[in-house]
Design an enzyme around this catalytic site. Structure first.
Site, short mmCIF file in Angstrom:
data_model
loop_
_atom_site.label_atom_id
_atom_site.label_comp_id
_atom_site.label_asym_id
_atom_site.label_seq_id
_atom_site.Cartn_x
_atom_site.Cartn_y
_atom_site.Cartn_z
N TRP A 103 33.80 34.72 38.36
CA TRP A 103 34.13 33.12 38.30
C TRP A 103 33.58 32.71 38.71
CZ3 TRP A 103 36.63 33.95 33.11
CH2 TRP A 103 36.58 35.78 33.18
N ASP A 160 40.52 27.37 41.76
CA ASP A 160 41.43 28.96 40.31
C ASP A 160 41.79 30.17 41.40
OD1 ASP A 160 41.29 31.04 39.18
OD2 ASP A 160 38.91 30.82 38.20
N LYS A 184 47.61 36.63 34.48
CA LYS A 184 47.72 37.68 35.75
C LYS A 184 48.63 38.22 36.64
CE LYS A 184 42.88 37.52 34.80
NZ LYS A 184 41.62 36.47 34.84
#
Ligand SMILES: *Cc1c(COP(=O)(O)O)cnc(C)c1O
Length: 346
Positions: A103, A160, A184
């Protein structure tokens, strides 16, 4: 009695059972309005009351004050990969990206389409000429996490936090900007929670198309355009649930869930952990088995026992156990019991 189902999906991930129940009612008769939350005006008093309470809940849970602006934006975390550099990466300047997994790499690649970036793989030295530094607090695929106590750079720190936001205690005020896709640990897909320190926000670009401009969204108080009311309502219900359970209790349980699971993984050589010990994630636990055949069998037998969505990301294979806030401790206990049963016959 039917077997309980435990959904270990990495995202979209399991919701607390009571949140699912609330959402059913919210989709038929929200707060006794006789209408659903997704059919009422975002300018109505009912919607505004939800937003006010949600805002207050988020501030309590994150421990952030009025010196930070909370935005709820469409486009998920990937939208923020672009929006962050679009708003802050001025011409002639660079942004510094710490890349330690899938990511972080994605975030860096998207920023590089917009401006100049510098990149690094190890924590510690930053490019102090950069307009901001970007980190990924938890790499969802490999199951690795940054240490919580790393020394921040002197330049604004952005992060993030999609897969570990509100999963453990954290000093959110260390970050000038942080974001998380909500599917999530916070609710359902289609939304990003973005929190920006006001002084930093004031330096964002103004001459951008409004839908992609942080300052426009902040000025419009979350309703620059029609918001994703369903995802926002899910986030609202999750914050209510967290406050009711108390975050302290959730975080203790999360710690126990992860510790038990890692203890089982360390107990038998059948399990081959993917993350180095000092980087282990509290939310995504990854391991492999000696052969792909055994992995297939493990996943199929687990699924048949109601232990679902344990397959690792296609980039790594193996097993990934996502144990966000909504995963009950019983789910982890059942999984460990199954692992021991499987090991005895492998
Ligand atoms: C899932 C995930 C993303 C992508 O989120 P989308 O909302 O699907 O764009 C980004 N970063 C991390 C750390 C993730 O876990």
């Amino acid at each position: 009695m039917s077997t309980p189902i435990y959904n270990f999906s990495a995202g979209p991930a399991v919701l607390p059972a009571c949140v699912r129940e609330s959402l059913k009612a919210d989709l038929t008769n929200y707060a006794n309005t006789g209408r659903s939350i997704i059919e009422i005006s975002h300018r109505s008093a009912t919607y505004q009351a939800l937003m006010d309470e949600l805002n207050a809940n988020l501030r309590t849970l994150l421990g952030v004050g009025q010196d930070r602006t909370i935005l709820l934006l469409q486009g998920g975390a990937s939208g923020q990969f672009a929006m962050l550099p679009y708003n802050f990466l001025r011409e002639g300047a660079a942004a510094d990206y710490l890349v330690r997994g899938y990511w972080g790499e994605k975030a860096a690649q998207q920023a590089a389409r917009i401006g100049r970036i510098t990149r690094r793989e190890t924590l510690g030295q930053w490019n102090d000429q950069a307009v901001y530094a970007h980190v990924t607090t938890n790499e969802t695929i490999a199951g690795t996490a940054l240490p919580e106590d790393f020394t921040p750079p002197t330049i604004p720190l952005c992060a993030d936090m999609s897969s570990d936001i509100l999963a453990a205690p954290r000093d959110y005020n260390k970050y000038h900007l942080f974001y998380a896709g909500t599917q999530k640990n916070l609710g359902v897909a289609g939304l990003a929670l973005v929190v920006i320190e006001n002084e930093f926000l004031s330096q964002a670009r103004r001459n951008l198309p409004a839908a992609f401009c942080y300052l426009e969204h902040a000025k419009a108080n979350g309703i620059y355009h029609t918001p994703n009311a369903f995802a926002i309502c899910a986030l609202y219900r999750v914050t209510q649930w967290l406050l009711q359970e108390t975050p302290e209790k959730i975080w203790e349980t999360n710690k126990r869930k992860a510790e038990k699971l890692y203890a089982e993984i360390d107990r038998s050589p059948l399990w081959r952990p993917l993350a180095p010990k000092n980087e282990r994630s509290i939310t995504n636990v990854t391991f492999r088995l000696p052969t792909e055949d055994l992995e297939q069998r493990f996943l199929a037998e687990a699924e048949a026992r109601g232990l679902c969505a344990l397959k690792g990301h296609r980039a790594l294979g193996g097993v990934r156990v996502s144990i966000y806030n909504a995963m009950p401790e019983k789910g982890v206990d059942n999984l460990i019991e199954f692992m021991q049963y499987f090991e005895a016959r492998a």
